[in-house]
Motif scaffolding. Sequence first.
Motif, mmCIF file in Angstrom:
data_model
loop_
_atom_site.group_PDB
_atom_site.id
_atom_site.type_symbol
_atom_site.label_atom_id
_atom_site.label_comp_id
_atom_site.label_asym_id
_atom_site.label_seq_id
_atom_site.Cartn_x
_atom_site.Cartn_y
_atom_site.Cartn_z
ATOM 1 N N GLY B 77 0.982 -1.235 -0.105
ATOM 2 C CA GLY B 77 0.026 0.017 0.098
ATOM 3 C C GLY B 77 0.751 1.272 -0.222
ATOM 4 O O GLY B 77 0.352 2.429 0.303
ATOM 5 N N THR B 78 2.198 1.148 -0.051
ATOM 6 C CA THR B 78 3.089 2.508 0.008
ATOM 7 C C THR B 78 2.539 3.363 -1.194
ATOM 8 O O THR B 78 2.401 4.685 -0.852
ATOM 9 N N PRO B 79 2.685 2.973 -2.523
ATOM 10 C CA PRO B 79 2.535 3.882 -3.802
ATOM 11 C C PRO B 79 0.963 4.401 -3.627
ATOM 12 O O PRO B 79 0.728 5.645 -3.737
ATOM 13 N N GLU B 80 -0.029 3.432 -3.336
ATOM 14 C CA GLU B 80 -1.397 3.923 -3.162
ATOM 15 C C GLU B 80 -1.639 5.227 -2.043
ATOM 16 O O GLU B 80 -2.104 5.838 -2.299
ATOM 17 N N SER B 81 -0.709 4.814 -0.849
ATOM 18 C CA SER B 81 -0.810 5.964 0.185
ATOM 19 C C SER B 81 -0.410 7.187 -0.507
ATOM 20 O O SER B 81 -0.727 8.118 -0.108
ATOM 21 N N ALA B 82 0.968 7.049 -1.177
ATOM 22 C CA ALA B 82 1.617 8.212 -1.642
ATOM 23 C C ALA B 82 0.687 9.281 -2.366
ATOM 24 O O ALA B 82 0.301 10.268 -2.312
ATOM 25 N N MET B 83 -0.230 8.346 -3.367
ATOM 26 C CA MET B 83 -0.949 9.000 -4.115
ATOM 27 C C MET B 83 -2.257 9.473 -3.306
ATOM 28 O O MET B 83 -2.566 10.778 -3.882
ATOM 29 N N LEU B 84 -2.545 8.961 -2.504
ATOM 30 C CA LEU B 84 -3.699 9.474 -1.681
ATOM 31 C C LEU B 84 -3.279 10.967 -1.139
ATOM 32 O O LEU B 84 -3.991 11.864 -1.122
ATOM 33 N N GLY B 85 -2.021 10.800 -0.547
ATOM 34 C CA GLY B 85 -1.306 12.082 -0.038
ATOM 35 C C GLY B 85 -1.241 13.158 -0.892
ATOM 36 O O GLY B 85 -1.787 14.262 -0.680
ATOM 37 N N LEU B 86 -0.766 12.687 -2.177
ATOM 38 C CA LEU B 86 -0.494 13.909 -3.311
ATOM 39 C C LEU B 86 -2.022 14.346 -3.657
ATOM 40 O O LEU B 86 -2.161 15.574 -4.124
ATOM 41 N N MET B 87 -3.072 13.568 -3.660
ATOM 42 C CA MET B 87 -4.329 13.808 -4.307
ATOM 43 C C MET B 87 -5.080 14.892 -3.168
ATOM 44 O O MET B 87 -5.452 15.966 -3.494
ATOM 45 N N LEU B 88 -4.645 14.688 -1.923
ATOM 46 C CA LEU B 88 -5.305 15.528 -0.923
ATOM 47 C C LEU B 88 -4.408 16.976 -0.966
ATOM 48 O O LEU B 88 -5.216 17.818 -0.882
ATOM 49 N N ILE B 89 -3.318 16.831 -0.980
ATOM 50 C CA ILE B 89 -2.467 18.294 -1.128
ATOM 51 C C ILE B 89 -2.857 19.028 -2.292
ATOM 52 O O ILE B 89 -2.792 20.003 -2.296
ATOM 53 N N THR B 90 -3.291 18.180 -3.512
ATOM 54 C CA THR B 90 -3.455 18.642 -4.668
ATOM 55 C C THR B 90 -4.880 19.375 -4.536
ATOM 56 O O THR B 90 -5.236 20.733 -5.076
ATOM 57 N N LEU B 91 -5.828 18.841 -3.676
ATOM 58 C CA LEU B 91 -6.885 19.612 -3.511
ATOM 59 C C LEU B 91 -6.993 20.589 -2.507
ATOM 60 O O LEU B 91 -7.582 21.626 -2.772
ATOM 61 N N ILE B 92 -6.007 20.499 -1.554
ATOM 62 C CA ILE B 92 -6.198 21.526 -0.507
ATOM 63 C C ILE B 92 -5.348 22.722 -0.875
ATOM 64 O O ILE B 92 -5.660 23.833 -0.705
ATOM 65 N N ALA B 93 -4.092 22.441 -1.338
ATOM 66 C CA ALA B 93 -3.320 23.499 -1.553
ATOM 67 C C ALA B 93 -2.832 23.314 -3.083
ATOM 68 O O ALA B 93 -1.413 22.727 -3.134
ATOM 69 N N GLN B 157 -6.784 12.273 -14.621
ATOM 70 C CA GLN B 157 -5.609 12.317 -15.364
ATOM 71 C C GLN B 157 -4.227 12.247 -14.495
ATOM 72 O O GLN B 157 -3.474 11.670 -15.027
ATOM 73 N N TYR B 158 -4.342 12.889 -13.405
ATOM 74 C CA TYR B 158 -3.236 12.509 -12.252
ATOM 75 C C TYR B 158 -2.953 11.215 -12.193
ATOM 76 O O TYR B 158 -1.757 10.744 -12.197
ATOM 77 N N ILE B 159 -4.022 10.374 -11.863
ATOM 78 C CA ILE B 159 -3.909 9.023 -11.566
ATOM 79 C C ILE B 159 -2.987 8.295 -12.513
ATOM 80 O O ILE B 159 -2.103 7.451 -12.139
ATOM 81 N N VAL B 160 -3.287 8.637 -13.863
ATOM 82 C CA VAL B 160 -2.484 7.891 -14.826
ATOM 83 C C VAL B 160 -1.133 8.176 -14.931
ATOM 84 O O VAL B 160 -0.460 7.226 -15.015
ATOM 85 N N VAL B 161 -0.973 9.359 -14.740
ATOM 86 C CA VAL B 161 0.459 9.531 -14.599
ATOM 87 C C VAL B 161 1.380 9.090 -13.370
ATOM 88 O O VAL B 161 2.239 8.585 -13.481
ATOM 89 N N TRP B 162 0.473 9.014 -12.246
ATOM 90 C CA TRP B 162 1.142 8.452 -11.053
ATOM 91 C C TRP B 162 1.339 6.891 -10.987
ATOM 92 O O TRP B 162 2.210 6.487 -10.475
ATOM 93 N N GLN B 163 0.705 6.200 -11.607
ATOM 94 C CA GLN B 163 0.617 4.927 -11.839
ATOM 95 C C GLN B 163 1.262 4.274 -12.651
ATOM 96 O O GLN B 163 1.718 3.092 -12.637
ATOM 97 N N SER B 164 1.735 4.872 -13.893
ATOM 98 C CA SER B 164 2.236 4.237 -14.987
ATOM 99 C C SER B 164 3.804 4.744 -15.183
ATOM 100 O O SER B 164 3.985 6.007 -15.481
#
Lengths: 253, 315
Positions: B77-93, B157-164
């Motif tokens: 779950g490490t990269p998924e958690s990293a993506m979750l964090g990225l997603m949150l910070i992208t939304l908040i700030a 579209q962010y997810i696609v970039v982070w995942q591949s």
Amino acid sequence: MINIQNLSVEKDNATILKDVSLRFGQGGITALIGPNGAGKSTLLHSIAGLIEPTHGTVAVEDINITTARPAERAERIALLAQNEHVTARLSVRDLVNFGRWPHHRGRPTALDHQKVDEALAAFDLMDLCERRLESLSGGQRQRSFVAMAWAQETPWMLLDEPLSALDPRHVRDIMDRLYNLTRPGKGQRSVVLVVHDLGVAARYADRIVALKDGQLVTSGPRILQMTGPMLSKLFGTSLSIDYINGKAVVVPS
Amino acid sequence: MKLYVLAAISLALLVGASCVIGVANLSGGDLDTQMVLIVSRLPRTFAALLAGAGLALAGVVVQMSVQNRLVEPGLVGTPESAMLGLMLITLIAPSSALLVKMSVAAVAALIGTFGFLWLARHVPRRDPILLPLVGLIYSGIIGAAVLWLAWTTDLLQYIVVWQSGEFSGVLQGRYELLWIVAFVSILLWMTADRITLLGLGEDTARSLGLNFRQTLLLGLTLVAIIVAVVVVSVGSIPFVGLVVPNVISRLRGDNLRQNLPIVAWLGGSMVLACDIIGRLIRFPYEIPAGTVFAVIGAALFLWLLHASPRRSHGA
């Protein structure tokens, strides 16, 4: 000297050890015996300072082992845990070298190399020392782990069921070596081990500690304490001690 | 020694190939060769090497931390958690600096990884396959949360970039964060003995005087940083952390002080090789290195499962 006072251990609201008090001095082999689930392994881990007691204290030599710093602990006690699920792919020499970790912290000196050689020699592993653990037989691998604990050079060695899954030749091999190495003399160690084979306890132990349902049943010199009636009561099945050629054996009666 | 020479030669060949191969023809004369190299080819080469080395090392640390060879960051779950964090910070700030986003991702990755460790404590250890299965479900759940969040906020579209994991977008000035991986790798090498000790199990490690929790925290923090940096800069590449450590462990054992440099070399080389292959297969179009690695990695892993190495029986 190990001094255990009113030790209780609870885990997930279940009492595993209840008010155990014990003292024993240096030297020789101490066997922890008792039925499955008696708390033997928990007692051993408590002495090693790896389990925090709910009540009571465990002192090894001069220190309270539970509150000791990891480095202080590792100078006094070596624990060989049961870890069948660990499959480290290390050479025997690398493994035994890790036994010296508390001394060298990753920078082995000439003395450390010498001690590793001594431990390898003491457990007859010199010919195998470049082999990797996974290529060895169960007996050889267990001997390597015991040698690692030995190389730690602590006054106390705690072994949790070191003989499980070993054939009689390997049991005898390891126990003979431990017996000789725990006799009085230079560099004498003390061994505490959990055994299920009562024959081994009868043959090699100097002291026994008997546990049942988390409570201490008896402890003391094997010759005095390990009797047929005591064993029968401890295990709930009728056992007696016989002597063949002067050697104690445990038989069903 | 021979191995190090071999490693150096193969690395030099790969770097050379990576600099020469690409749509822009370096010997054509119509392009400023030096500029293509400095702006695109070299950064891309370094990025592949750093990401591959970092993910392979992260795999070793995760495997040692839970004493199981069948896991890797992507299975805990490490990269998924990293993506979750990225997603949150992208939304908040949304306008925060890349370094800030990466740090948030690293913290989230660390929390997510410890979540897995907490779960792992309740998983019986006798059957080694159970742990990766639990991890697969765990990372699937976090991944689903990320996907849902992205879908509802129109950030798919962010997810696609982070995942591949993909290197075609790497340009000078946009990948330098990855050099953090080099720094972290050196730190990991300095703690190699301690990480080997983690692999011997908690009881053994603690009785040898290792501060187990502190070491675990340090090791997994470094893993979280590596994964976060890789996800942010090039996207995660599954299987690198699984395949590479297993190959090296099979061939050379678990003495990490000796083997971490080799693990880093193989991880970096394989990812770079996959990137080069991805540039060639459909020339002049490109296939993501992560996709190529998945195919090659799967084949290699099957070989690993079936090949019986010398002097070894059992696992």
